[in-house]
Write a protein that holds these residues in place. Structure first.
Motif, mmCIF file in Angstrom:
data_model
loop_
_atom_site.group_PDB
_atom_site.id
_atom_site.type_symbol
_atom_site.label_atom_id
_atom_site.label_comp_id
_atom_site.label_asym_id
_atom_site.label_seq_id
_atom_site.Cartn_x
_atom_site.Cartn_y
_atom_site.Cartn_z
ATOM 1 N N ALA A 88 3.560 6.326 -17.879
ATOM 2 C CA ALA A 88 4.291 6.478 -16.615
ATOM 3 C C ALA A 88 5.594 5.672 -16.602
ATOM 4 C CB ALA A 88 3.412 6.051 -15.437
ATOM 5 N N LEU A 89 5.735 4.732 -17.546
ATOM 6 C CA LEU A 89 6.974 3.948 -17.603
ATOM 7 C C LEU A 89 7.784 4.381 -18.835
ATOM 8 C CD1 LEU A 89 4.813 1.791 -15.952
ATOM 9 C CD2 LEU A 89 7.056 0.758 -15.718
ATOM 10 N N TYR A 152 10.839 -11.582 -7.242
ATOM 11 C CA TYR A 152 12.160 -12.213 -7.223
ATOM 12 C C TYR A 152 12.514 -12.727 -8.620
ATOM 13 C CZ TYR A 152 11.083 -11.798 -2.327
ATOM 14 O OH TYR A 152 10.716 -11.290 -1.116
ATOM 15 N N GLY A 156 10.683 -7.960 -10.398
ATOM 16 C CA GLY A 156 11.712 -7.371 -9.547
ATOM 17 C C GLY A 156 12.763 -6.648 -10.385
ATOM 18 N N CYS A 159 11.331 -3.427 -11.817
ATOM 19 C CA CYS A 159 11.215 -2.356 -10.819
ATOM 20 C C CYS A 159 12.542 -1.654 -10.600
ATOM 21 C CB CYS A 159 10.729 -2.925 -9.488
ATOM 22 S SG CYS A 159 9.042 -3.478 -9.560
ATOM 23 N N VAL A 160 13.603 -2.439 -10.460
ATOM 24 C CA VAL A 160 14.913 -1.836 -10.218
ATOM 25 C C VAL A 160 15.363 -1.068 -11.455
ATOM 26 C CG1 VAL A 160 17.321 -2.305 -9.604
ATOM 27 C CG2 VAL A 160 15.483 -3.631 -8.552
ATOM 28 N N GLU A 163 13.481 2.174 -11.379
ATOM 29 C CA GLU A 163 13.924 3.031 -10.277
ATOM 30 C C GLU A 163 15.273 3.694 -10.577
ATOM 31 O OE1 GLU A 163 14.042 0.891 -6.612
ATOM 32 O OE2 GLU A 163 14.519 2.669 -5.425
ATOM 33 N N ARG A 173 24.463 -4.251 -9.681
ATOM 34 C CA ARG A 173 23.049 -3.941 -9.865
ATOM 35 C C ARG A 173 22.622 -4.220 -11.315
ATOM 36 N NH1 ARG A 173 20.114 -0.736 -6.122
ATOM 37 N NH2 ARG A 173 22.111 -0.005 -5.361
ATOM 38 N N PHE A 176 22.039 -7.825 -11.656
ATOM 39 C CA PHE A 176 20.761 -8.157 -11.024
ATOM 40 C C PHE A 176 19.598 -7.886 -11.978
ATOM 41 C CE2 PHE A 176 16.996 -6.823 -8.670
ATOM 42 C CZ PHE A 176 16.841 -7.830 -7.733
ATOM 43 N N GLU B 24 9.874 -9.753 2.799
ATOM 44 C CA GLU B 24 10.848 -8.935 3.525
ATOM 45 C C GLU B 24 11.264 -7.756 2.653
ATOM 46 O OE1 GLU B 24 12.101 -9.350 6.615
ATOM 47 O OE2 GLU B 24 10.756 -11.069 6.931
ATOM 48 N N PHE B 28 17.978 -5.485 -3.713
ATOM 49 C CA PHE B 28 17.955 -4.406 -4.697
ATOM 50 C C PHE B 28 16.535 -3.884 -4.943
ATOM 51 C CE2 PHE B 28 22.071 -6.273 -6.322
ATOM 52 C CZ PHE B 28 22.838 -5.165 -5.983
ATOM 53 N N GLN B 29 15.560 -4.768 -4.818
ATOM 54 C CA GLN B 29 14.186 -4.364 -5.123
ATOM 55 C C GLN B 29 13.423 -3.882 -3.884
ATOM 56 O OE1 GLN B 29 15.380 -7.449 -4.695
ATOM 57 N NE2 GLN B 29 14.084 -8.896 -5.787
ATOM 58 N N THR B 31 12.548 -0.972 -2.757
ATOM 59 C CA THR B 31 11.502 0.049 -2.917
ATOM 60 C C THR B 31 10.154 -0.571 -3.287
ATOM 61 O OG1 THR B 31 13.199 1.590 -3.657
ATOM 62 C CG2 THR B 31 10.918 2.225 -4.065
ATOM 63 N N ILE B 32 10.181 -1.487 -4.234
ATOM 64 C CA ILE B 32 8.906 -2.082 -4.660
ATOM 65 C C ILE B 32 8.325 -2.928 -3.523
ATOM 66 C CG2 ILE B 32 9.889 -4.168 -5.732
ATOM 67 C CD1 ILE B 32 7.017 -2.195 -7.209
ATOM 68 N N LEU B 33 9.187 -3.579 -2.777
ATOM 69 C CA LEU B 33 8.715 -4.388 -1.649
ATOM 70 C C LEU B 33 8.068 -3.488 -0.591
ATOM 71 C CD1 LEU B 33 11.824 -6.724 -1.513
ATOM 72 C CD2 LEU B 33 9.517 -7.427 -2.153
ATOM 73 N N MET B 36 4.643 -2.429 -1.938
ATOM 74 C CA MET B 36 3.667 -3.512 -1.791
ATOM 75 C C MET B 36 3.159 -3.581 -0.345
ATOM 76 S SD MET B 36 5.759 -6.410 -3.908
ATOM 77 C CE MET B 36 4.725 -7.843 -3.510
ATOM 78 N N ALA B 108 4.719 5.113 -11.703
ATOM 79 C CA ALA B 108 5.366 3.917 -12.261
ATOM 80 C C ALA B 108 5.450 2.818 -11.199
ATOM 81 C CB ALA B 108 6.760 4.264 -12.790
ATOM 82 N N MET B 109 5.900 3.194 -10.006
ATOM 83 C CA MET B 109 6.046 2.203 -8.940
ATOM 84 C C MET B 109 4.682 1.662 -8.489
ATOM 85 S SD MET B 109 8.942 1.098 -7.882
ATOM 86 C CE MET B 109 10.430 1.379 -8.827
ATOM 87 N N LEU B 112 3.641 -0.942 -10.966
ATOM 88 C CA LEU B 112 4.434 -2.162 -10.766
ATOM 89 C C LEU B 112 4.121 -2.829 -9.420
ATOM 90 C CD1 LEU B 112 7.823 -0.915 -12.247
ATOM 91 C CD2 LEU B 112 6.244 -2.572 -13.273
#
Lengths: 295, 295
Positions: A88-89, A152, A156, A159-160, A163, A173, A176, B24, B28-29, B31-33, B36, B108-109, B112
């Motif tokens: 999946a990745l 963080y 993190g 994931c980005v 995505e 980005r 990041f 919060e 940038f991340q 979507t994953i937040l 979760m 994938a998400m 993660l």
């Protein structure tokens, strides 16, 4: 002893330490234990635990407390590789010339083996609480390790990266992703080594900056080598990554600027590290070698 | 206030505590937040953090230090649900009437997000180090939490369960799966509550036994309810699970023995808990309700 020989020896010692903390392959859950150890024993540079040990040593650390954290760091790194490789990745079938975990043990077991390694990393690091009464340092090391691994930190960035795969990335980005995905565990390695040896908050912050720059330079150098290696191997022109729609530092900034920035980041990192009264010539060489590498 | 009302109120308070520690959804991340938090907010009984808080209270605990551990426990539990539901594992599209994480965010998400929740659990628990100078208790709580979650706890049970799916299980292996997959986090919840309140090692060991029996009785009751509910709903005879080749406590031992054992385990657990000088009538009721439940 020259640097190459010293490095080889220290990598072996580091690997030995990591191996000592691997679980025994026994009991009802034998298969998952084998899957965890399979990936842990698949080789690799053991760079992160080595950086941790050398930073610990630089600040005068001589205790046992660093050892479970070294093993934990390598488990965290390996966890991320197992899950990265999943269908999946990245759907990679080989890593370091060996079949990936899901190819050998199936997808379900690879997902669980990755989970188990991440958890076992913290279970292993937590052994440090039984080793030393200096609990305050260990708690602090835990906070750094979990933060730099998580949303963080490395996860993190991961994931980005997932995505935005195949999409154009703006510079902000990309920075990041590089900072989190690549630099975060290098930062954690040096910071945890320093914390456990009792370094001051100021010096830990300095190490975070140094490691951040080293990680970024390392990743940009990776992008450069990808291009150069493509040119040599396939005879494709430099910059062909641009056509593959993969955004890298080189496609965004051009190879000349990329090379300049690696040099600048490297120089800044080394200079800043050199302002510390604590010295570790081997660590200095190691950091330089990471950035100057040709492969 | 009767037990039902008290339970409802305490579950709400527990959920509020858990929510306060959720990240919060920004940066940038994002979507994953979101992924979760989606699973964390999908409901549930919040049983484990509630057990933790009530055990803490039973031993006189009144501090803030329990709160990050309560949130961490629910994150660990939720992590296991997200990964359990994945296509490579149980392949469930719905949980608690809501679409599962991989259905909403992709596979994938979901992988993660599960990783991120497991890590964030420890990152959250590690906040306790900044809250209280009683670091020794916190380190001890960490050791219990990581061990009961890992390959010698929940994840170990999960792996064996997945590995032997569709195969006949002998009693010993079934017990192992139930003890690890179901009991381990219940044990951890009560033990961590007790450790953080400063309970003695002897009392913590007692709680481990009590929680182990409660978890086992809970799981056997689950098997019984599966059969009973099948009988009522589909009109199939009791014991039809046997034909589906799914080994459960009921298929191995028969429903009468299963019912007897639930009763016996429950009685033993309650009796042993009652030998403690520390009392918490609500906790006692809660444990009984877990075992006596009809759904």
């Amino acid at each position: 002893m020259n640097f190459e020989d010293e490095l080889k020896q220290k990598v072996q010692e580091t690997e030995k330490t990591v191996y000592e903390f691997l679980p025994e392959e026994e009991g009802f859950q034998k298969t998952i234990l084998e899957a965890m150890n399979y990936s842990m024993k698949a080789g690799g540079k053991r760079l992160r635990p080595l950086l941790m040990a050398e930073t610990y040593r630089m600040f005068g650390g001589t205790g046992e407390v660093i050892r479970p954290f070294m093993a934990a760091m390598e488990m965290i790194h390996t966890h991320s590789l197992i899950h990265d490789d999943l269908p999946a990745l990245d759907n990679d079938e080989y890593r370091r010339g060996k079949k990936t975990t899901h190819v050998v043990y199936g997808e379900a077991m690879a997902i669980l083996a990755g989970d188990a390694l991440l958890n076992y990393a913290y279970e292993t690091a937590a052994r440090a609480f039984a080793l030393e009464p200096g609990h305050e340092r260990i708690g602090k090391a835990f906070r750094i390790l979990t933060a730099k691994t998580g949303i963080y930190g490395m996860l993190g960035g991961q994931c980005v990266d997932v995505e935005y795969e195949g999409k154009n990335l703006e510079r902000e980005r990309l920075d990041f992703i590089y900072r989190l995905k690549t630099s975060a565990l290098i930062e954690a390695s040096m910071m945890v080594g320093a914390v456990l040896a009792g370094a001051s908050d100021e010096k830990i912050a300095l190490l975070e900056r140094v490691a951040g720059k080293v990680g970024l330079a390392f990743q940009i150098q990776d992008d450069i080598l990808d291009v150069v290696s493509t040119t040599e191997t396939l005879g494709k022109p430099v910059g062909s990554d641009e056509e593959n729609r993969k955004t890298t530092y080189v496609t965004l900034e051009g190879i000349e600027k990329a090379r300049e920035d690696v040099r600048r980041l490297s120089d800044e990192a080394i200079e800043e590290l050199d302002t510390l009264e604590e010295k570790n010539p081997f660590l200095m060489e190691l950091l330089k070698s990471l950035i100057d590498r040709k492969k």
